[in-house]
Design an enzyme around this catalytic site. Structure first.
Site, PDB file in Angstrom:
ATOM      1  N   SER A 103       0.847  -1.174  -0.076  1.00  0.00           N
ATOM      2  CA  SER A 103       0.047  -0.031  -0.132  1.00  0.00           C
ATOM      3  C   SER A 103       0.834   1.277   0.032  1.00  0.00           C
ATOM      4  O   SER A 103       0.391   2.502   0.011  1.00  0.00           O
ATOM      5  CB  SER A 103      -0.822   0.103   1.051  1.00  0.00           C
ATOM      6  OG  SER A 103      -2.269  -0.812   0.828  1.00  0.00           O
ATOM      7  N   LYS A 106       0.189   3.559  -2.665  1.00  0.00           N
ATOM      8  CA  LYS A 106      -0.790   4.902  -2.945  1.00  0.00           C
ATOM      9  C   LYS A 106      -0.289   6.180  -2.416  1.00  0.00           C
ATOM     10  O   LYS A 106      -0.777   6.936  -2.922  1.00  0.00           O
ATOM     11  CB  LYS A 106      -1.904   4.425  -1.612  1.00  0.00           C
ATOM     12  CG  LYS A 106      -2.664   3.303  -2.037  1.00  0.00           C
ATOM     13  CD  LYS A 106      -3.572   2.728  -0.696  1.00  0.00           C
ATOM     14  CE  LYS A 106      -4.087   1.331  -1.100  1.00  0.00           C
ATOM     15  NZ  LYS A 106      -4.822   0.424  -0.049  1.00  0.00           N
ATOM     16  N   SER A 163      -6.899   3.197   3.830  1.00  0.00           N
ATOM     17  CA  SER A 163      -5.873   2.407   3.051  1.00  0.00           C
ATOM     18  C   SER A 163      -6.817   1.691   1.963  1.00  0.00           C
ATOM     19  O   SER A 163      -6.565   0.408   1.555  1.00  0.00           O
ATOM     20  CB  SER A 163      -5.172   1.367   3.804  1.00  0.00           C
ATOM     21  OG  SER A 163      -3.990   0.958   2.726  1.00  0.00           O
TER      22      SER A 163
END
Length: 422
Positions: A103, A106, A163
């Site tokens: 993640s 991101k 997330s």
């Protein structure tokens, strides 16, 4: 007419009073171990969420990272810590190897979104539609409703605090029409902001064969997010967010504990547990990246330990101030007999505690300096050096202009020099 000259080299701490009480600083800039590593950490199975997974394959036995003050053991497989202002690297471990970023991807998605906001092509209150692809997205979720309309600012919170993989898809499709087109924009933008070892195949960090970043690149991206988009950085520091009647806390435990003000966590089976965090303490900011840890608990503990270590073992020192007079030197055939020499630029260094006495300053220039001289003209260089660090060079410039003597006066001066040795 040849200028009678000699090379002047002033070395050591005693000859120059610097602008910091530390007197001298050193740039701790170790070599990049593993910088040429070409192997890819192949992503394995697993969803891109931040919950513990007994199937996580990351988390190698503790081995040391490189630091300017000696090796430091860390359980992280990949790590990188740098000072935000000076760029000085305080710790690195396999920092230029390719790794599954999970993640942490991101952060790149956020960079594109923030850029659209800053340019006016996107607005925080703009509504974007939820496709079936976004609604069906697995892993970490914001829980977007199928066919719903969601404001960009809510999607940003869903992406960064919760997330949410689904939030990322909504943003990508709303901005570029499809995730693939948004990914193409990510890959086009990455090298323009200093990412040299990254490739994206999706906007979430979902495992994919050719999806990777390096810890160094993640830190560079974090730096650019903070520097380029200060108006949007606050999204990273929010402690929780409630959407669709579901409240989720910020997965970055360092933010929750008040030890950092951003940025992001990540987890996949192949990449282990990762964290990119930044903290400002007393006006000094540090950016840290760790990845490949075996559990969320280890990620929190190691992140807190390494961030505290960096603040405790290093400090920033203003070594030189632009215009600071360092030395006076004779002028050959000038209307003034001497000219002051000064630093041509500011120099702030990140230094390990106790290293000040081991660093040297050298002024290297031809003396006397031949007239005419213009204010700000470079006449030599200042070299900051010390054991175990790379030399740093700053221009040495004239503090004032000095015109050349007229022809009769020059003739007298030359005659006096060769006859009388003056």
């Amino acid at each position: 007419m040849e200028v009678p000259s000699r090379r002047f080299l002033l070395t050591g701490a005693g000859g120059i009073a610097l602008s910091s009480s530390l007197q001298f600083g050193a740039l701790a800039r170790p070599h990049h171990a593993g910088a040429t590593a070409a192997s890819k950490a192949a992503p394995g199975a697993g969803s891109d969420d931040d919950s513990d997974s007994s199937g996580s394959t990351a988390g190698a036995p503790s081995s040391p990272a490189d630091t300017p003050v000696g090796p430091l053991d860390t359980e992280a497989r990949w790590a990188y810590i740098a000072d935000f202002q000076t760029g000085t690297v305080m710790l690195q471990k396999a920092a230029d190897e390719r790794m599954p970023p999970s993640s942490l991807t991101k952060l790149m998605t956020a960079y594109i979104v923030f850029g659209m906001l800053k340019s006016g092509r996107l607005h925080l209150d703009q509504m974007l539609g939820v496709s079936e692809k976004a609604w069906r997205m697995q892993g970490s979720k914001m829980f977007v409703p199928l066919g719903g309309q969601i404001a960009v600012q809510d999607l940003i919170r869903g992406m960064l605090i919760q997330s949410g993989n689904d939030a990322c898809i909504v943003l990508a499709e709303g901005i570029s029409g499809s995730e693939d087109q948004f990914v193409a924009l990510m890959n086009k933008t990455a090298p323009t902001i200093g990412l040299t070892n990254s490739n994206f195949e999706n906007v979430t960090g979902w495992p994919a064969p050719d999806h990777y970043m390096s810890a160094h690149d993640v830190a560079t991206l974090a730096h650019r997010l903070i520097a380029d988009f200060p108006d949007y950085y606050h999204f990273f520091s929010e402690h929780d967010y409630k959407f669709n009647n579901i409240n989720q806390g910020n997965r970055n435990v360092l933010v929750d504990k008040g030890l950092a003000d951003g940025l992001k966590t990540g987890h996949t089976d192949a990449g282990g547990f990762g964290l990119c965090a930044s903290s400002d303490r007393g006006g000094r900011r540090i950016v840290m990246v760790v990845n490949g840890l075996p559990s969320s608990k280890a990620r929190a503990a190691e992140g807190e330990r390494l961030l505290g270590w960096a603040f405790a073992n290093f400090e920033n020192a203003r070594v030189l101030t632009r215009g600071q007079v360092l030395q006076s030197t004779p002028v050959w055939l000038g209307v003034a007999p001497t000219v002051d020499l000064c630093a041509g630029a500011d120099l702030v260094l990140t230094v390990p505690h106790g290293w000040q006495s081991r660093v040297k300053v050298a002024l290297d220039y031809q003396s006397p300096v031949a007239a005419p001289i213009r204010r700000g003209e470079q006449v030599g260089q200042i070299t900051i050096s010390g054991a175990g660090v790379n030399d740093i060079q700053v221009p040495l410039v004239a503090s004032d202009s000095v015109e050349r003597k007229g022809l009769p006066a020059r003739a007298v001066a030359v005659l006096a020099h060769y006859v009388g040795g003056k």
